[in-house]
Design a protein around this motif. Sequence first.
Motif, PDB file in Angstrom:
ATOM      1  N   MET A   1       0.840  -1.196   0.000  1.00 24.15           N
ATOM      2  CA  MET A   1       0.000   0.000   0.000  1.00 24.15           C
ATOM      3  C   MET A   1       0.878   1.250   0.000  1.00 24.15           C
ATOM      4  N   THR A   2       0.591   2.218  -0.862  1.00 28.06           N
ATOM      5  CA  THR A   2       1.258   3.509  -0.850  1.00 28.06           C
ATOM      6  C   THR A   2       0.545   4.385   0.164  1.00 28.06           C
ATOM      7  N   ALA A   3       1.265   4.907   1.147  1.00 28.99           N
ATOM      8  CA  ALA A   3       0.634   5.621   2.244  1.00 28.99           C
ATOM      9  C   ALA A   3       1.036   7.085   2.249  1.00 28.99           C
ATOM     10  N   GLY A   4       0.205   7.874   2.913  1.00 31.27           N
ATOM     11  CA  GLY A   4       0.501   9.274   3.141  1.00 31.27           C
ATOM     12  C   GLY A   4      -0.339  10.181   2.271  1.00 31.27           C
ATOM     13  N   LEU A 144      -3.346  -2.354  16.865  1.00 29.11           N
ATOM     14  CA  LEU A 144      -2.221  -2.922  17.597  1.00 29.11           C
ATOM     15  C   LEU A 144      -2.523  -2.781  19.083  1.00 29.11           C
ATOM     16  N   ARG A 145      -2.329  -3.872  19.823  1.00 24.75           N
ATOM     17  CA  ARG A 145      -2.599  -3.884  21.260  1.00 24.75           C
ATOM     18  C   ARG A 145      -1.282  -4.052  22.020  1.00 24.75           C
ATOM     19  N   LEU A 186       6.999  -1.226  14.554  1.00 22.46           N
ATOM     20  CA  LEU A 186       5.823  -2.006  14.174  1.00 22.46           C
ATOM     21  C   LEU A 186       4.689  -1.090  13.702  1.00 22.46           C
ATOM     22  N   THR A 187       4.508   0.012  14.393  1.00 21.92           N
ATOM     23  CA  THR A 187       3.453   0.953  14.009  1.00 21.92           C
ATOM     24  C   THR A 187       3.736   1.559  12.649  1.00 21.92           C
ATOM     25  N   GLY A 188       4.981   1.951  12.427  1.00 22.06           N
ATOM     26  CA  GLY A 188       5.329   2.492  11.119  1.00 22.06           C
ATOM     27  C   GLY A 188       5.081   1.496  10.006  1.00 22.06           C
ATOM     28  N   ALA A 189       5.439   0.227  10.242  1.00 21.45           N
ATOM     29  CA  ALA A 189       5.187  -0.803   9.235  1.00 21.45           C
ATOM     30  C   ALA A 189       3.696  -1.007   9.019  1.00 21.45           C
ATOM     31  N   ALA A 190       2.916  -0.935  10.096  1.00 18.82           N
ATOM     32  CA  ALA A 190       1.467  -1.110   9.984  1.00 18.82           C
ATOM     33  C   ALA A 190       0.823  -0.002   9.153  1.00 18.82           C
ATOM     34  N   LEU A 191       1.350   1.200   9.263  1.00 21.46           N
ATOM     35  CA  LEU A 191       0.785   2.312   8.491  1.00 21.46           C
ATOM     36  C   LEU A 191       0.937   2.094   6.993  1.00 21.46           C
ATOM     37  N   PHE A 192       2.003   1.444   6.588  1.00 26.19           N
ATOM     38  CA  PHE A 192       2.253   1.201   5.173  1.00 26.19           C
ATOM     39  C   PHE A 192       1.627  -0.098   4.666  1.00 26.19           C
ATOM     40  N   ALA A 247       3.266 -13.072  16.157  1.00 29.81           N
ATOM     41  CA  ALA A 247       2.488 -13.118  14.908  1.00 29.81           C
ATOM     42  C   ALA A 247       2.538 -11.798  14.160  1.00 29.81           C
ATOM     43  N   VAL A 248       2.352 -10.687  14.860  1.00 28.76           N
ATOM     44  CA  VAL A 248       2.331  -9.400  14.160  1.00 28.76           C
ATOM     45  C   VAL A 248       3.724  -9.027  13.670  1.00 28.76           C
ATOM     46  N   CYS A 249       4.766  -9.450  14.381  1.00 35.56           N
ATOM     47  CA  CYS A 249       6.130  -9.199  13.897  1.00 35.56           C
ATOM     48  C   CYS A 249       6.357  -9.928  12.576  1.00 35.56           C
ATOM     49  N   GLY A 250       5.884 -11.168  12.495  1.00 34.21           N
ATOM     50  CA  GLY A 250       6.008 -11.904  11.243  1.00 34.21           C
ATOM     51  C   GLY A 250       5.167 -11.303  10.141  1.00 34.21           C
ATOM     52  N   LEU A 251       3.951 -10.891  10.488  1.00 31.91           N
ATOM     53  CA  LEU A 251       3.047 -10.300   9.500  1.00 31.91           C
ATOM     54  C   LEU A 251       3.635  -9.038   8.879  1.00 31.91           C
TER      55      LEU A 251
END
Length: 269
Positions: A1-4, A144-145, A186-192, A247-251
Amino acid sequence: MTAGPFLILGCGYTGRRVAQRLTAQGCDVWATSRSGVDLPGVHSVRLDSEDPATVDTLAQQLPDGLTVLHSLPVPHNLADPTPRILGVLGNKPRRIVYLSTTGVYGAQHEVDEHTPAAPLSPSSLLRVNTEKLVLNGPWSGMVLRPAAIYGPGRGAHVSIPRGTFHLAGDGMNYVSRIHVDDLAALTGAALFANATGAWPVADEEPARSRDLAAFVCALLDCPMPQSVSKEQLHETRRADRRVDGRAVCGLLAVRLHYPSYRQGIPASL
């Protein structure tokens, strides 16, 4: 996904680090706080979630096509500002990532990506309701929790020397943690990303409160903290919970820089 462009709702302890990561990548970043954001390269927007005037004018100051990080804390009055804020933003967001908390798992002792939320307190119930708004909106949503967030200036390595850290009973309860820089990664990766759903976030070594305190005390040459009854502590300090965040680290293909408090606490001093 292209973000921003990016909008960070609540540029606090974690949000500031996410903003810095994004600007370092050359991204267009907007961020809100009650008093303004003083980060180089970041467009500052004043937002007080308890002040309707600042909420109502929010969208007028922002571009379209936003990728949003929602990291606003739970208000003291437990009046969730999220419905009003999302209503004001309208169709500007294209993706929203929400930083919730492992507190939504309630009394469950073992947590992984398959564990459902089971909130017990008003604040954790509010968190779950906010999660639903983010996940069920017309945008791409992800939650993210995070477990207990620590890092420079925040955590047991700060509160124990100050004498403000107390063990819950015998201190045998498990607590999971995540270093703020790993959470920001992790948050930065999730945003993209394109990923959706709700995911627990923690490092690789849950620890009993007593063991963590002993590690800090040996590191800083200070006495062990006192024990008090669980009822005397804030709800977040009463938990007995081991969180598996692999799991989320792998994702998101993120490798933790601080897989344990044994590396993260010395690096935070």
